[in-house]
Design a protein around this motif. Structure first.
Motif, mmCIF file in Angstrom:
data_model
loop_
_atom_site.group_PDB
_atom_site.id
_atom_site.type_symbol
_atom_site.label_atom_id
_atom_site.label_comp_id
_atom_site.label_asym_id
_atom_site.label_seq_id
_atom_site.Cartn_x
_atom_site.Cartn_y
_atom_site.Cartn_z
ATOM 1 N N ARG A 164 85.155 51.289 -3.596
ATOM 2 C CA ARG A 164 83.897 50.548 -3.459
ATOM 3 C C ARG A 164 83.843 49.850 -2.111
ATOM 4 O O ARG A 164 84.834 49.252 -1.669
ATOM 5 N N VAL A 165 82.664 49.902 -1.489
ATOM 6 C CA VAL A 165 82.431 49.228 -0.208
ATOM 7 C C VAL A 165 81.071 48.534 -0.278
ATOM 8 O O VAL A 165 80.216 48.879 -1.106
ATOM 9 N N PRO A 166 80.822 47.544 0.568
ATOM 10 C CA PRO A 166 79.509 46.891 0.586
ATOM 11 C C PRO A 166 78.400 47.867 0.952
ATOM 12 O O PRO A 166 78.626 48.873 1.635
ATOM 13 N N LEU A 167 77.190 47.563 0.505
ATOM 14 C CA LEU A 167 76.023 48.351 0.912
ATOM 15 C C LEU A 167 75.701 48.135 2.384
ATOM 16 O O LEU A 167 75.231 49.037 3.054
ATOM 17 N N GLY A 168 75.919 46.926 2.897
ATOM 18 C CA GLY A 168 75.652 46.635 4.312
ATOM 19 C C GLY A 168 74.759 45.422 4.476
ATOM 20 O O GLY A 168 75.196 44.287 4.301
ATOM 21 N N VAL A 169 73.488 45.656 4.794
ATOM 22 C CA VAL A 169 72.503 44.582 4.915
ATOM 23 C C VAL A 169 71.418 44.829 3.865
ATOM 24 O O VAL A 169 70.764 45.873 3.877
ATOM 25 N N ILE A 170 71.256 43.874 2.986
ATOM 26 C CA ILE A 170 70.295 43.992 1.895
ATOM 27 C C ILE A 170 69.070 43.150 2.212
ATOM 28 O O ILE A 170 69.187 41.968 2.548
ATOM 29 N N GLY A 171 67.898 43.761 2.112
ATOM 30 C CA GLY A 171 66.648 43.025 2.235
ATOM 31 C C GLY A 171 66.133 42.699 0.844
ATOM 32 O O GLY A 171 66.004 43.590 0.000
ATOM 33 N N MET A 172 65.865 41.450 0.581
ATOM 34 C CA MET A 172 65.410 41.011 -0.737
ATOM 35 C C MET A 172 64.009 40.423 -0.602
ATOM 36 O O MET A 172 63.796 39.469 0.149
ATOM 37 N N ILE A 173 63.049 41.017 -1.301
ATOM 38 C CA ILE A 173 61.659 40.548 -1.278
ATOM 39 C C ILE A 173 61.311 40.099 -2.689
ATOM 40 O O ILE A 173 61.381 40.882 -3.635
ATOM 41 N N TYR A 174 60.943 38.844 -2.832
ATOM 42 C CA TYR A 174 60.741 38.292 -4.174
ATOM 43 C C TYR A 174 59.644 37.235 -4.120
ATOM 44 O O TYR A 174 59.096 36.924 -3.059
ATOM 45 N N GLU A 175 59.347 36.659 -5.308
ATOM 46 C CA GLU A 175 58.211 35.750 -5.396
ATOM 47 C C GLU A 175 58.674 34.307 -5.597
ATOM 48 O O GLU A 175 59.496 33.815 -4.832
ATOM 49 N N SER A 176 58.196 33.633 -6.627
ATOM 50 C CA SER A 176 58.201 32.177 -6.564
ATOM 51 C C SER A 176 59.420 31.452 -7.112
ATOM 52 O O SER A 176 59.450 30.237 -7.105
ATOM 53 N N ARG A 177 60.436 32.129 -7.611
ATOM 54 C CA ARG A 177 61.545 31.404 -8.242
ATOM 55 C C ARG A 177 62.640 31.085 -7.228
ATOM 56 O O ARG A 177 63.354 31.981 -6.776
ATOM 57 N N PRO A 178 62.811 29.814 -6.858
ATOM 58 C CA PRO A 178 63.814 29.489 -5.830
ATOM 59 C C PRO A 178 65.242 29.750 -6.274
ATOM 60 O O PRO A 178 66.128 29.910 -5.424
ATOM 61 N N ASN A 179 65.508 29.810 -7.595
ATOM 62 C CA ASN A 179 66.865 30.129 -8.031
ATOM 63 C C ASN A 179 67.270 31.530 -7.588
ATOM 64 O O ASN A 179 68.459 31.809 -7.393
ATOM 65 N N VAL A 180 66.283 32.421 -7.413
ATOM 66 C CA VAL A 180 66.587 33.781 -6.959
ATOM 67 C C VAL A 180 67.217 33.741 -5.568
ATOM 68 O O VAL A 180 68.077 34.563 -5.238
ATOM 69 N N THR A 181 66.806 32.783 -4.755
ATOM 70 C CA THR A 181 67.365 32.645 -3.410
ATOM 71 C C THR A 181 68.877 32.461 -3.482
ATOM 72 O O THR A 181 69.634 33.129 -2.759
ATOM 73 N N VAL A 182 69.326 31.600 -4.355
ATOM 74 C CA VAL A 182 70.758 31.341 -4.485
ATOM 75 C C VAL A 182 71.470 32.503 -5.184
ATOM 76 O O VAL A 182 72.545 32.932 -4.761
ATOM 77 N N ASP A 183 70.863 33.005 -6.262
ATOM 78 C CA ASP A 183 71.481 34.122 -6.993
ATOM 79 C C ASP A 183 71.708 35.314 -6.071
ATOM 80 O O ASP A 183 72.808 35.893 -6.033
ATOM 81 N N ALA A 184 70.653 35.697 -5.350
ATOM 82 C CA ALA A 184 70.743 36.867 -4.484
ATOM 83 C C ALA A 184 71.776 36.656 -3.387
ATOM 84 O O ALA A 184 72.603 37.538 -3.102
ATOM 85 N N ALA A 185 71.740 35.486 -2.767
ATOM 86 C CA ALA A 185 72.675 35.216 -1.676
ATOM 87 C C ALA A 185 74.115 35.236 -2.164
ATOM 88 O O ALA A 185 74.994 35.838 -1.522
ATOM 89 N N SER A 186 74.395 34.593 -3.293
ATOM 90 C CA SER A 186 75.780 34.509 -3.755
ATOM 91 C C SER A 186 76.324 35.880 -4.139
ATOM 92 O O SER A 186 77.480 36.204 -3.825
ATOM 93 N N LEU A 187 75.509 36.706 -4.786
ATOM 94 C CA LEU A 187 75.954 38.046 -5.145
ATOM 95 C C LEU A 187 76.178 38.912 -3.912
ATOM 96 O O LEU A 187 77.164 39.658 -3.830
#
Length: 415
Positions: free
Chosen positions: A111-134
């Motif tokens: 297993r290796v990282p995907l690289g650079v992930i672009g995340m496009i999402y809407e109004s839930r600020p918890n997603v910002t932390v969830d996505a970043a930490s993962l």
């Protein structure tokens, strides 16, 4: 040069450093983030209040404001989610297969990282932390583009997280936020082949459709959730009532909440009137088919459009069906392959439902609200994939990796 390109390039430049980090270094950075989020509570709640006030002024619904709102308790939960990611096994470097060919070549798939992930999402600020930490746990850089409704919250959250990263071995430029709220910034991200390796959209149907239809960067689709619960003829009423109310009312603004309750005609004849009262008392507006309106005449007539709508609100469709076949046909027509449930004591019908329903998660006698990375034991999740390639269902750490074959020889050449 645009903000999108500048920040995507900065993220791309960190990938070599990310690939060389140990699990311990990544975990240390995440623990710093978790502590920083709690320490900055006053700052984060003040920024979030700006978004809430602006949302109310713009007429945003209360259910959507609930998705947006941060509280001390929710911040504690968000930080705890980061700590739970720390405790999860790091999939990067995991050997999936190891074998030797007759010619002496030693081959490993890792297993290796995907690289650079672009995340496009809407109004839930918890997603910002969830996505970043993962993403950071799996050695990926991430470029986040949240919705304008949460811009103040996201700016503050990312500033706090980057400050924490500056005290770690993990490069802070691996975490980027696009602050331009113009839709053109989204359109630009969709075409950043060479800078972004994959895009993950998370939000409503129109956002996801725009990304899927217009991106040239590969997309992992996280679908809208038109989720159903089917009360079979043998369903236990108390169980069905508890499951259905939970699926609709516990948090109606999320993608795994129920939008349509299907009821076997004999079950509806006995229980629909009482069940409708429970929903109405919980603040749910009901819409129903003609048969359901004969039992509960006060409800609004449901249209074809209603059955095809993800409400994310205190609104529920009712549909009476004659048997499991009609329930399955309705789900095939209107479902979005997200989460579907049957409540029944009939093992044959349960097995058939679990086998035939084409969805990322299928339930027997349990609420669809469990389709969630935390509830599945994955820690935070970056989204719930409804597609069939690469990943499906709640996407935890392994879904944010690809694989690489490492081939070691002793001078072999191909004949």
């Amino acid at each position: 040069m645009s903000e999108v390109i500048t920040k995507a390039r900065a993220a791309r430049e960190t990938t070599t450093a990310l690939n060389n980090l140990t699990t311990a270094q990544k975990n240390e950075a995440l623990l710093l983030i978790a502590d920083a989020l709690i320490a900055a509570q006053e700052r984060l709640l003040a920024a979030n209040e700006e978004d809430i006030v602006r949302g109310r002024e713009q007429g945003t619904s209360e259910s959507m404001l609930d998705r947006l709102k941060l509280t001390p308790e929710r911040l504690q939960g968000i930080a705890q989610g980061v700590r739970e990611v720390v405790e999860l096994p790091d999939p990067v470097g995991e050997t999936l297969h190891r074998f030797e060919r007759p010619n002496g070549l030693h081959i490993e798939q890792r297993r290796v990282p995907l690289g650079v992930i672009g995340m496009i999402y809407e109004s839930r600020p918890n997603v910002t932390v969830d996505a970043a930490s993962l993403c950071l746990k799996t050695g990926n850089a991430v470029v986040l583009r949240g919705g304008s409704a949460a811009l103040s919250s996201n700016r503050a959250i990312i500033a706090v997280m980057r400050e924490a990263l500056s005290r770690s071995d993990l490069p802070e430029d691996a975490l980027q936020l696009i602050e331009d709220s113009d839709r053109k910034s989204v359109d630009e991200m969709l075409k950043l082949n060479g800078l972004l390796d994959v895009i993950i959209p998370r939000g409503g149907a129109s956002l996801i459709r725009n990304v899927v239809q217009n991106a040239t960067v590969p997309v992992i689709e996280t679908g809208a959730g038109i989720c159903h619960t089917y009360a079979d003829e043998s369903a236990d009423y108390a169980m069905l009532a508890a499951i259905a109310l939970n699926a609709k009312v516990q948090r109606p603004s999320v993608c795994n909440s129920m939008e349509t309750l299907l009821l076997h005609e004999s079950f509806a004849a006995k229980h629909l009137a009482a069940l409708a009262d429970k929903f109405i008392q919980s603040g749910v507006a009901l819409k129903g088919c003609e048969a359901s309106r004969q039992i509960v005449p006060t409800i609004e007539l449901a249209t074809e459009e209603d059955f095809a709508t993800e409400y994310n609100d205190y609104i529920l469709n009712l549909k009476i069906v004659k048997d499991v076949d009609e329930a399955l046909a309705h789900i095939r027509k209107y479902g979005t392959q997200h989460s579907e449930c049957i409540v029944t004591e009939n093992a044959e019908n349960a097995d058939r439902f679990l086998q035939e329903v084409d969805a990322a998660a299928v339930y027997h006698n349990a609420s669809t609200r469990f389709t969630d990375g935390f509830e599945f034991g994955f820690g935070a999740e970056i989204g719930i994939s409804t597609q069939k390639l690469h990943a499906r269902g709640p996407m935890g750490l392994p879904a944010l990796t690809s694989t690489k074959y490492r081939v070691v020889g002793t001078g072999q050449i191909r004949a």
